[in-house]
Scaffold this active site. Structure first.
Site, short mmCIF file in Angstrom:
data_model
loop_
_atom_site.label_atom_id
_atom_site.label_comp_id
_atom_site.label_asym_id
_atom_site.label_seq_id
_atom_site.Cartn_x
_atom_site.Cartn_y
_atom_site.Cartn_z
N GLY A 54 40.01 43.61 40.16
CA GLY A 54 39.63 42.44 39.38
C GLY A 54 39.10 41.35 40.27
O GLY A 54 38.21 41.55 41.10
N ASP A 55 39.67 40.15 40.14
CA ASP A 55 39.23 39.01 40.97
C ASP A 55 40.30 38.65 41.98
O ASP A 55 40.39 37.48 42.39
CB ASP A 55 38.89 37.81 40.07
CG ASP A 55 40.09 37.37 39.23
OD1 ASP A 55 41.04 38.16 39.11
OD2 ASP A 55 40.07 36.24 38.69
N GLU A 56 41.09 39.61 42.43
CA GLU A 56 42.14 39.38 43.40
C GLU A 56 41.76 39.98 44.75
O GLU A 56 41.32 41.13 44.81
CB GLU A 56 43.47 39.97 42.93
CG GLU A 56 44.01 39.29 41.70
CD GLU A 56 45.33 39.89 41.24
OE1 GLU A 56 46.07 39.21 40.51
OE2 GLU A 56 45.63 41.03 41.63
#
Length: 576
Positions: A492-494
């Protein structure tokens, strides 16, 4: 009625046309099947090499874990049993270390410290069972001096590691490891005088180890593992795995006769084969690749042969469409040739010759089909374009196969969108960094980064905008850290950044602020500029944890505190 030359020529040209079409279909279909099998063999061999490398890395990591405990001064103190107060405290600390190691490595089910004296009596033992990880009571400890992994390990020089044969564990009281396929990995423990005091043993669950190795394999592939004699240790049919333990025979060379070359080759020499086997009783035809690879630097009682197979039907599935198309081309051209033979006798001579020549060149390999009459508006033009289209399809299939092979190599270690290291590579590097830090008293820092406005960008502008933000910000992260540091995408956006040799808290704060400043800068996307920003959580070794799980969890929690207190902020773990 005697036919004239035109009719005879027309009929001859019709026959040649039918033959040319038939040859085109046959050779195209036959060549595509052969090339698909060859590509599958190469792909399987590459995947098998990757698994062998991962196995070697896994065994090397286990060897490092054994040496970490065996060379620790606390192990020798425990076996010396000279100070009762220090003995009790050392047992507690060592038990905690053993438990943490079992928590970190699900493929380990037992760690023991065994004394060279008292017939190999277990001094400390931590097992895994259905309830979790536990220390075995002193009255339940056993004498193990009669087992080969004990007396052979005690005879090894300092720094050496012993690897047992792969067997079904029948040792009494093995908890989760009872009747499981396992390996013993051991190293001798020496006192300050250099004398052997005992050994440390880690029992490895082979099923769990290979479940981890095969987790990313594509559907349809089957995994095999045998010892150097060809006896199956892992097989898709579980009744054949460890058949020798039940007094039965199930050998690699029986199912794959070509593998006899690997079984009979001298010990210590690597080897590999690719082979195809025909369908047998209840078994489909298969394409397979096997690699025999010694374990360098380890005192292993035997070598392993690892292999992958794929059903031939699955390999050749892509050729079915090509075969149907070839058949349609043959039938269509045959009908046209018979109807128009008389009128097109002279006109057909040159294009037919071109097609036959092109077919012959095409049948020899993936060369260009030559000059074809593609511009014609008649059936010959249709045939030429069909042949050209067929060649393009075959070329596209091979390009797709080559791309999948490259993706398989890259998928093992990198995120497909950003090119950053993936979670597995991060954990491997973190384990190495932690081991080095523990040995040398070093420090590490873990930065857990979560983009603040990524969901809004994705929801309002679409996945293309989100992907552009991820790629651009990933590039910025790589540019702002050192070569020794690791930047990984967790999903994801991690993102997670491992800062090695991070001894200065102020330097960590400065790096974190630079990252925040860089991540809040706009990302160009078409006519717009997208602003994401980020929240960062920071954890440090040893303040916030002694293993990878604890450090990542601490950084994650710190990130959520930073996000809760206000976006585009960084926060250290509370233990700091």
């Amino acid at each position: 009625m005697k036919l004239g030359i035109a009719w005879r020529l027309g009929l001859a040209l019709a026959a040649v046309g039918v033959l040319a079409a038939g040859l085109t279909g046959y050779y195209g279909y036959s060549a595509s099947r052969q090339l698909l099998v060859a590509a599958a063999e190469e792909r399987l061999l590459t995947a098998t090499r990757v698994l062998v490398r991962q196995l070697a890395v896994g065994m090397d990591n286990t060897a490092r874990d054994v040496l970490l405990f065996a060379e620790h001064p606390m192990a020798a103190r425990l076996l010396a049993r000279s100070d009762p107060q220090l003995q009790s405290r050392s047992e507690i600390n060592t038990t905690l270390l053993f438990q943490r190691m079992l928590d970190t490595h699900p493929e380990y089910y037992q760690i023991r410290l065994i004394d060279a004296a008292d017939h190999g009596l277990e001094r400390l033992r931590v097992d895994r069972d259905s309830a979790g990880v536990l220390r075995v009571a002193e009255e339940d400890l056993q004498e193990k001096g009669h087992y080969p992994y004990v007396f052979e390990t005690l005879a090894l020089p300092a720094g050496a590691v012993y690897v047992s044969k792969a067997v079904i564990n029948h040792e009494v009281g093995a908890h989760a490891g009872l009747d499981k396929p396992s390996l013993q990995v051991a190293a001798p423990v020496r006192g300050i005088d250099g004398q052997v005091r005992g050994l440390v043993v880690i029992n490895v669950d082979l099923d769990r180890l290979f479940d981890q190795l095969a987790a990313d394999l594509p559907d349809g592939l089957q995994l095999y593992l045998s010892n150097g004699a060809g006896e199956f240790l892992i097989h898709p049919d579980r009744s054949k795995a460890f058949a020798f333990d039940r007094g039965q025979s199930a050998l690699l060379q029986q199912g794959f006769p070509a593998a006899i070359a690997l079984v009979e080759q001298p010990a210590g020499q690597p080897g590999q084969i690719v082979t195809s086997v025909e369908a047998g009783e209840g078994a489909p035809a298969q394409v397979a690749a096997f690699v025999r690879q010694p374990l360098p630097g380890l005192h292993s009682e035997e070598e392993f042969i690892l292999g992958l197979s794929e059903p031939l039907e699955l390999v050749l599935k892509e050729s079915e469409h090509l075969g149907a198309m070839s058949l349609r081309i043959v039938l269509a051209f045959s009908a046209l040739a018979l109807l128009l033979a008389a009128l097109l006798a002279r006109a057909l001579s040159r294009p037919i010759a071109q097609i036959v020549a092109a077919v012959q060149r095409f049948a020899s390999g993936r060369e260009s089909a030559g000059v074809l009459p593609l511009e014609r508006d008649d059936e010959i033009g249709l045939l030429a374009r069909s042949i050209d289209h067929m060649q393009q399809q075959i070329g596209a299939q091979f390009d797709s196969l080559e791309l999948k092979q490259r993706e398989l190599d890259h998928l093992a270690s990198h995120d497909s969108l950003t090119g950053l290291a993936n979670r597995r590579v991060l954990l491997e590097r973190l384990d190495h960094a932690l081991a080095h830090a523990k040995r040398n008293g070093g420090r590490l820092a873990m930065l857990f980064i979560d983009l603040d406005n990524f969901k809004e960008i994705n929801d309002t502008l679409g996945h293309a905008a989100g992907d552009a933000v991820l790629r651009t910000l990933s590039q910025r992260l790589r540019q702002l850290v050192r070569e020794v540091d690791t930047v990984a995408r967790m999903g994801g956006d991690e993102f997670v950044i491992l800062l090695d040799h991070a001894d200065d808290p102020e330097a960590i704060t400065a790096v974190t602020q630079k990252l925040l400043d860089a991540l809040v800068q706009p990302v160009p996307f078409g006519d717009a500029e997208l602003v994401a920003g980020a929240s960062i959580g920071v954890s440090r070794y040893p303040e916030n944890g002694s293993n990878a799980t604890e450090l990542i969890a601490a950084a994650d929690q710190a990130m959520y505190r930073a996000k809760s207190s206000g976006r585009q902020r960084a926060m250290f773990s509370e233990a700091d």
